[in-house]
Structure formats: structure tokens, C-alpha cells
Design a protein around this motif. Structure first.
Motif, PDB file in Angstrom:
ATOM      1  N   ARG A   1       7.027   3.516   0.906  1.00 51.25           N
ATOM      2  CA  ARG A   1       7.609   4.820   1.295  1.00 51.25           C
ATOM      3  C   ARG A   1       7.361   5.083   2.782  1.00 51.25           C
ATOM      4  O   ARG A   1       6.327   4.683   3.322  1.00 51.25           O
TER       5      ARG A   1
ATOM      6  N   SER B   1       4.040   6.849   4.442  1.00 49.26           N
ATOM      7  CA  SER B   1       2.747   6.158   4.433  1.00 49.26           C
ATOM      8  C   SER B   1       2.453   5.661   5.852  1.00 49.26           C
ATOM      9  O   SER B   1       3.286   4.972   6.457  1.00 49.26           O
ATOM     10  N   SER B   2       1.261   5.975   6.355  1.00 52.34           N
ATOM     11  CA  SER B   2       0.928   5.545   7.723  1.00 52.34           C
ATOM     12  C   SER B   2       0.909   4.018   7.818  1.00 52.34           C
ATOM     13  O   SER B   2       1.274   3.448   8.854  1.00 52.34           O
ATOM     14  N   ASN B   3       0.515   3.353   6.736  1.00 57.94           N
ATOM     15  CA  ASN B   3       0.447   1.888   6.798  1.00 57.94           C
ATOM     16  C   ASN B   3       1.836   1.246   6.760  1.00 57.94           C
ATOM     17  O   ASN B   3       2.054   0.192   7.364  1.00 57.94           O
TER      18      ASN B   3
ATOM     19  N   GLY C   1       3.667   6.360  -4.023  1.00 59.66           N
ATOM     20  CA  GLY C   1       3.717   7.819  -4.018  1.00 59.66           C
ATOM     21  C   GLY C   1       4.630   8.311  -5.130  1.00 59.66           C
ATOM     22  O   GLY C   1       4.608   7.801  -6.253  1.00 59.66           O
TER      23      GLY C   1
ATOM     24  N   LEU D   1      -0.867  -1.323  -3.659  1.00 54.39           N
ATOM     25  CA  LEU D   1      -0.714  -0.404  -2.524  1.00 54.39           C
ATOM     26  C   LEU D   1       0.485  -0.834  -1.692  1.00 54.39           C
ATOM     27  O   LEU D   1       0.980  -1.969  -1.816  1.00 54.39           O
TER      28      LEU D   1
ATOM     29  N   SER E   1      -1.656  -3.991   6.140  1.00 55.03           N
ATOM     30  CA  SER E   1      -0.764  -3.628   7.250  1.00 55.03           C
ATOM     31  C   SER E   1      -1.156  -4.280   8.575  1.00 55.03           C
ATOM     32  O   SER E   1      -0.275  -4.712   9.331  1.00 55.03           O
TER      33      SER E   1
END
Ligand code: GSH
Length: 206
Positions: A7, A10-12, A34, A52, A66
């Protein structure tokens, strides 16, 4: 085509799509994780046992973590800027990438989740205060580094700036009291001038 599973809030995931756009690599992104779910399905877990996001599919490879993905992308697709070929100079930036995961993210994750994804009545004031204090100390370290060199990896923008830059956007936009950190503020202003950062990271907090 290179595919990013994850999504966009997401910061990653943002690290990966920001990097891809800096490099000019075509890609498609599919919403996973999410509210979209899918990341605990057997098929996804077979690719990424952490359940994840992000996961990246490229040329028969399945990649996760990431920062490892950033290194792979820069080393594979760089046209001469994001990837530092000299191992010593590259390590200057890479230490900030490991630091981002081990020092900066641990307080930034609860700080973000409490402010943005937790209803006010369920927030934990002690957790918010200790996370803010720890994050302030961590951003103070970044500020000191950025007072010595323009970018985290030295004299030019690299994947080290991508790794920490996604959390800088959160830090600068959460409704918190931030210490005055002038070198950090200057670096953040330069990040905000980059079209790929605007498109992939500066999209609000959700
Ligand atoms: N160390 C991993 C952390 C990945 C991670 O924690 N991803 C979060 C989103 S930022 C996630 O998948 N959360 C569960 C979900 O989105 O459902 C990385 O850097 O890729």
C-alpha cells in the motif's frame, strides 16, 4: 515489469516507489497490506515469510526488506547518482540505512501510529512522550551529520537519503513539538524539491 506489492501509505513501500521514480524505472504497484490485506495469505507468505510490505518482484527475483531493496535497485538500475561505487564512501551512507531501521524507526513507528492511526481515547500518553523524546534524539543525530555534509552519504543524494527521508516527512508533519534542527530542516527542504518525493511521500499521513 518490476512489481511492488504494498500500500502507498506505508513508509517502507514509499522508499521503494520514491527510489524507482528517482531512477526512472517503470514499475507497477499493487495494494497489499493494511486495509487491503492479502499479506497474510499463503501465497504472499510464500514470497515474504514476514507477511509485511513491501515485496518486490523483478526478473524472477522476490525481494523484501525495504533497505535491501533500495540497495538492489540502486546497484542494478543506477545511471550514476544514487549508488556510490566506492565501498568506503558507500559505507558512509549505508550506516545511516541500518541506523534508520534500528534507531530511528523504533520510536517513529509508535509515534506515528499513536497520532495517526489510534483514536484519541485509546492513545497512550507515556508511549507518545517517550517515543517523541527518543525520536527527537535520533533526529538530533541526523541534524549533526547533515551539518557536516550536504547528504547522508556525502556530497550527493543517495539511497541513504531515501531510507531516512520517508520518516523525515512524518516527523515534520506530525502534530508534535520538534526541537529546532537547522541542518535537518535544510535537508528536508531539499528533499521537498524533488518531484519523486512529492509524488510518493508527500501525500499526507494516513
Ligand atoms: N523491515 C521491514 C519492515 C516492513 C514493515 O514493517 N512493513 C509494514 C508497513 S510500513 C507492514 O507491512 N505492516 C503490515 C501491513 O501493512 O498490513 C522493511 O523495511 O521492509
Amino acid at each position: 515489469m518490476l512489481t511492488v506489492l504494498g500500500r502507498n501509505n506505508s513508509s517502507n513501500v514509499q522508499k521503494v516507489t520514491w527510489c524507482l521514480e528517482e531512477l526512472g524505472v517503470p514499475y507497477e504497484r499493487r495494494d497489499v497490506g493494511g486495509a487491503f490485506g492479502g499479506n497474510k495469505d499463503a501465497a504472499y507468505l510464500a514470497m515474504n515469510p514476514n507477511g509485511l510490505v513491501p515485496t518486490v518482484l523483478d526478473q524472477g527475483r522476490v525481494l523484501w526488506e525495504s533497505n535491501a531493496i533500495l540497495r538492489y535497485l540502486a546497484a542494478s538500475y543506477d545511471t550514476g547518482s544514487l549508488w556510490e561505487p566506492d565501498p568506503g564512501r558507500r559505507a558512509e551512507g549505508e550506516k545511516w540505512m541500518d541506523w534508520q531501521l534500528s534507531v530511528l524507526a523504533p520510536p517513529m513507528t509508535p509515534l506515528f501510529l499513536q497520532h495517526i492511526r489510534t483514536p484519541p481515547e485509546r492513545r497512550d500518553p507515556l508511549l507518545m512522550a517517550t517515543s517523541l523524546e527518543r525520536a527527537s534524539r535520533a533526529f538530533g543525530m541526523l541534524d549533526a551529520a547533515l551539518a557536516r555534509s550536504a547528504w547522508l552519504g556525502g556530497e550527493r543524494f543517495t539511497v541513504a537519503d531515501v531510507s531516512c527521508g520517508v520518516l523525515a516527512y512524518r516527523w515534520m508533519n506530525l502534530p508534535i513539538e520538534r526541537p529546532a534542527l537547522p541542518a535537518l530542516a535544510d535537508w528536508y527542504a531539499r528533499l521537498m524539491g524533488r518531484p519523486a518525493y512529492q509524488a510518493q511521500v508527500m501525500i499526507g499521513l494516513s
